[in-house]
Design an enzyme around this catalytic site. Structure first.
Site, PDB file in Angstrom:
ATOM      1  NE  ARG A 138      -3.777  -0.643   2.437  1.00 55.13           N
ATOM      2  CZ  ARG A 138      -4.691  -0.847   3.358  1.00 55.13           C
ATOM      3  NH1 ARG A 138      -5.022   0.132   4.177  1.00 55.13           N
ATOM      4  NH2 ARG A 138      -5.277  -2.016   3.481  1.00 55.13           N
ATOM      5  CG  HIS A 186      -6.596  -0.725  -5.197  1.00 53.49           C
ATOM      6  ND1 HIS A 186      -5.349  -1.159  -4.807  1.00 53.49           N
ATOM      7  CD2 HIS A 186      -6.896   0.314  -4.373  1.00 53.49           C
ATOM      8  CE1 HIS A 186      -4.905  -0.428  -3.805  1.00 53.49           C
ATOM      9  NE2 HIS A 186      -5.836   0.477  -3.519  1.00 53.49           N
ATOM     10  CE1 TYR A 213     -21.848  16.635 -11.643  1.00 54.17           C
ATOM     11  CE2 TYR A 213     -20.680  16.684  -9.557  1.00 54.17           C
ATOM     12  CZ  TYR A 213     -21.871  16.710 -10.267  1.00 54.17           C
ATOM     13  OH  TYR A 213     -23.056  16.815  -9.608  1.00 54.17           O
TER      14      TYR A 213
END
Length: 817
Positions: A39, A85, A129
């Site tokens: 990670r 993931h 968006y």
């Protein structure tokens, strides 16, 4: 009565007794390593953490390349989360956003469309968006991934395969940097210039024994996407040698002058990862709190073209000092370099050379595996082409054999038996079309066969000779450099140590004026050219109605001054803290610099830089009192000032001189009397003492000034009156007396020349500044003032207008040519 069931023997044999602390320790280590490897830390080979790698690979698999259209970010996040993931979508989207920010990445790996945040710390728009696709340079990280260049592993649910590392055609860890916090460790690799890193990598290929200083001939230092300036090369050298260091990064700015004559400081580039809006807020807070003086206005005029923060300064503000205060407080940040990355799955802090060596080992493996893959493909194609060429040589027999066969399988068997074709060749020949039997097609096959043979030879050479393999790496690095490298953005300057305000201000002689209404300013002494005595001079200050000049003195801008007031207080002041203004300017209010009481005026100024052990400050009052106090009593002066002398019966402190314990003291009075006596006649006293009588004054007379001289002094005593008259008299004409006498006549005073304004011991080469209460100022060489006896009226030094009178004088050595 119930009993517990007995445990089967096979289960009991599998039970193991473990201490709780041992299990906790091992479990925590396992957790820490999963965070470290899975990670938080980048791989040294491709410079990516798993989440970055998975986003790019998901885009690659979905065909979202630099040449395709933009895709909704939510779609990319969904593909990454669903296939590779298995973590929260916000973490994936935050990573995608950062890879698209040109102020975070030196070479962004994602081409974003929409609001992806700003240097003000504004968050990106919601993922529904925004749109994104891979940036062209990101494709270089994935190039040849389909050619078995890297290892793959099963994804989290064993449905798919994902790469353990990307091929990485350039050293991405150094180019784009990385930051992250793991368990018990963190990484913070700064970004660098792509061209410099590639040049250093090529040099390492050509000279594997090179040193880190050799590599630093190519890599100047980190190159941040936001530009700015790194202060100090030693810290860069330490970072490259040890993998750890603290870099000082300074904002870039320049100074402009406004039409009104004031200055403005323009911030052009900010330190890496500095929040612009918070920086502007901090400057505003400091200005409002009074910790940063001289700022009139603050504006953020930044736009898409770049950073532009405008700091407007007040007229008369010291620009150099404001710059230095900004640097000390907000314009410099520390970047802590920690070159920590995963090497073979383990975290290691690496030097510059080690990072490049690890990358080269990875790239050598990639090119070797790619060459093996391409060689296998080329050999397979060569085998097919060899069969086609053999078929063309016996085309009639081949066609006849196929025509006489019952089916395809029979045709294949017949071809293998008759012409000794392999199974693969036979299958390919059976599928051949009649159009491929033309002479043109035959020529093309022969040309392709020769080309494939050349390819095989080249690939075999690469695999057999490491220098050839390294040559391929160098050539590919040069191609990437030519395609993507740009100019360095971050400049590097030497660390000159702690910069004080004095370092930024030239040390020059200045004239300081202070009015009765407490307006103060400084003007370079060169502003006032030398004139002949007797002139009116020029305007030295444009005073408010009802105001008049109280004090004038000369000093160096670096001087640390003790300012003595008529009420017996003393204040400390740096000359450069007094705003520099034009000759005709009124000045700024002294309350911004000194905590003067109402009606309190500065009557004497002494520079502390000249103090030596055993020296004294000798003070004289209007009523004729004299006091000596050791200079050590004035080392710690509060901002509100301290008592220098106790005054009684409306007495005033008029003048102060530095004496060395072996000087003579000359007191001059307003009616023209003077007395000279040994300073030891006045014992050393504390600050709160009043002193002893130095001269016996006639009724209506007052002390005008004090001067310290030596027994063998060959200087002159300059005496100047309120009406602008003055004279020089050799000090030898003032015979020593005991203190508290009446003294001798120094100058004849009358209505024509007025009472004495000041006395000073002068050299023939000195210059004198004389200033009237109305603001007129003249600069005269002392040599132009006649040297005459004591009992004379003097000559015209300055033409004083009716109603005006001399405020004071200041003497300074002739400036060096």
């Amino acid at each position: 009565m119930s009993s517990e069931p007995e445990m089967p023997d096979d289960v009991a044999d599998r039970i193991e007794n473990v201490r709780v602390e041992d299990e906790m320790e091992q479990s925590y280590i396992d957790y820490a390593m999963s965070v470290i490897a899975g990670r938080a830390l980048p791989d040294v080979r491709d410079g990516l953490k798993p989440v970055h790698r998975r986003i790019l690979y998901a885009m690659h698999e979905a065909g979202i390349s630099s040449g395709s259209g933009h895709r909704k970010s939510s779609s990319i996040v969904g593909e990454t989360m669903g296939n590779f993931h298995p973590h929260g979508d916000s973490a994936i989207y935050d990573t995608l956003v950062r890879m698209a920010q040109d102020f975070s990445m030196r070479h962004p790996l994602v081409d974003g469309q929409g609001n992806f945040g700003s240097v003000d710390g504004d968050p990106a728009a919601a993922m529904r968006y925004t749109e994104a696709r891979m940036a062209p340079i990101a494709e270089e990280l994935l190039s040849d991934i389909e050619k078995d260049t890297v290892d793959f592993q099963a994804n989290y649910d064993d449905r798919l395969q994902e790469p353990t590392v990307l091929p990485a055609a350039f050293p991405n860890l150094l180019v784009n940097g990385s930051s992250g916090i793991a368990v018990g460790m963190s990484t913070n690799v700064p970004p660098h210039n792509l061209g410099e890193i590639i040049d250093a990598t090529i040099h390492l290929i050509e000279d594997p024994a090179c040193t880190i200083p050799d590599l630093m001939e190519y890599v100047e230092g980190p190159d941040f996407p936001t530009g700015a300036t790194i202060v100090g090369r030693n810290s860069i050298r330490k970072a490259y040698q040890t993998g750890r260091a603290r870099l000082t990064v300074r904002a870039d700015y320049h100074v402009e002058q406004t039409d009104s004559g004031s200055d403005r400081i323009i911030l052009d580039e900010l330190p890496y990862q500095q929040n612009k809006s918070k920086l502007v807020e901090r400057i505003a807070e400091m200005a409002n709190e009074g910790t940063l003086e001289g700022i009139r206005d603050l504006r953020d005029e930044s736009d898409r073209d770049g950073i532009r923060v405008v700091v407007e300064l007040k007229r008369g503000a010291n620009t150099d000092v404001v710059e230095n205060r900004l640097l000390e407080s907000v314009l410099e940040q520390t970047f802590g370099v920690i070159n920590l990355a995963l090497v073979d799955g383990e975290p290691r802090v690496l030097s510059l050379k080690e990072m490049l060596e690890e990358y080269l080992e990875h790239r050598k493996e990639v090119v070797r595996r790619r060459s093996e893959y391409e060689l296998a493909e080329a050999e397979e194609r060569e085998h097919i082409l060899k069969g086609r060429l053999l078929a063309l040589d016996h085309i009639e027999e081949v066609v006849e054999t196929i025509r006489n066969s019952e089916d395809r399988d029979a045709a294949k068997d017949a071809l293998r038996e008759t012409f000794e074709f392999t199974q693969m060749q036979a299958e390919h020949i059976v599928r051949m079309q009649l159009g491929s039997l033309t002479s043109l097609e035959a020529a093309e096959i022969e040309a392709e066969y020769e080309e494939v043979q050349a390819t095989i030879e080249r690939l075999e050479t690469i695999l057999a000779n490491e220098s050839e393999l390294l040559g391929v790496i160098k050539e590919e690095l040069r191609e990437i450099r030519a395609e993507y490298a740009d100019d360095r953005r971050t400049s590097i300057v030497e660390d000159m140590g702690e910069v004080t305000d004095e370092d930024l201000i030239p040390n020059e002689e200045v004239v300081v004026t202070l009015s009765e209404h407490d307006y103060i300013k400084r003007v370079p002494v060169e502003t006032f050219s030398s004139q002949h005595r007797g002139g009116k001079g020029i305007i030295g200050a444009d005073l408010k109605e009802g105001d008049r000049i109280a004090t004038v003195f000369t000093a160096q801008t670096h001087d640390d001054l003790l300012c003595f007031t008529d009420q017996g207080q003393v204040y400390r002041l740096k000359v450069y803290q007094i705003p520099e203004m034009s000759r005709t300017a009124r000045g700024t209010s002294a309350v911004n610099l000194l905590n003067l009481d109402d009606e309190e005026e500065i009557n004497a100024v002494v520079a502390t830089d000249d103090f030596e052990d055993g020296e004294y400050l000798t003070m004289a009052t209007r009523d004729g009192y004299v006091k000596r106090t050791g200079v050590e009593n004035f080392e710690n002066i509060l901002s509100t000032g301290i008592i220098a002398i106790s005054l009684e019966d409306a007495d005033e402190l008029v003048d102060v001189e530095v004496t060395n314990g072996a000087s003579d003291i000359v007191l001059g009075t307003e009616t023209g009397m003077a007395i000279r006596f040994d300073e030891t006649d006045v014992r050393s006293m504390g600050r709160n003492a009043r002193g002893v009588r130095g001269i016996k004054l006639e009724e209506g007379d007052r002390v005008a000034g004090v001067s310290a001289i030596r027994e063998t002094d060959d200087r002159n005593l300059l005496t100047v009156t309120r009406r602008g008259y003055g004279k020089r008299t050799p000090l030898s004409e003032y015979r020593p007396q005991s203190r508290n006498g009446k003294g001798l006549v120094d100058i004849k005073t009358a209505e024509r020349n007025g009472r004495v304004a000041a006395i000073e011991a002068v050299e023939d080469s000195d210059h004198v500044i004389a200033m009237s209460e109305g603001g007129q100022l003249t600069r005269i060489p002392v040599a132009e003032i006649s040297s005459v006896g004591r009992n004379t009226k003097g000559v015209h030094v300055m033409d004083i207008e009716t109603g005006d009178r001399l405020a004071g004088i200041s003497v300074f050595p002739e400036p060096e040519a």
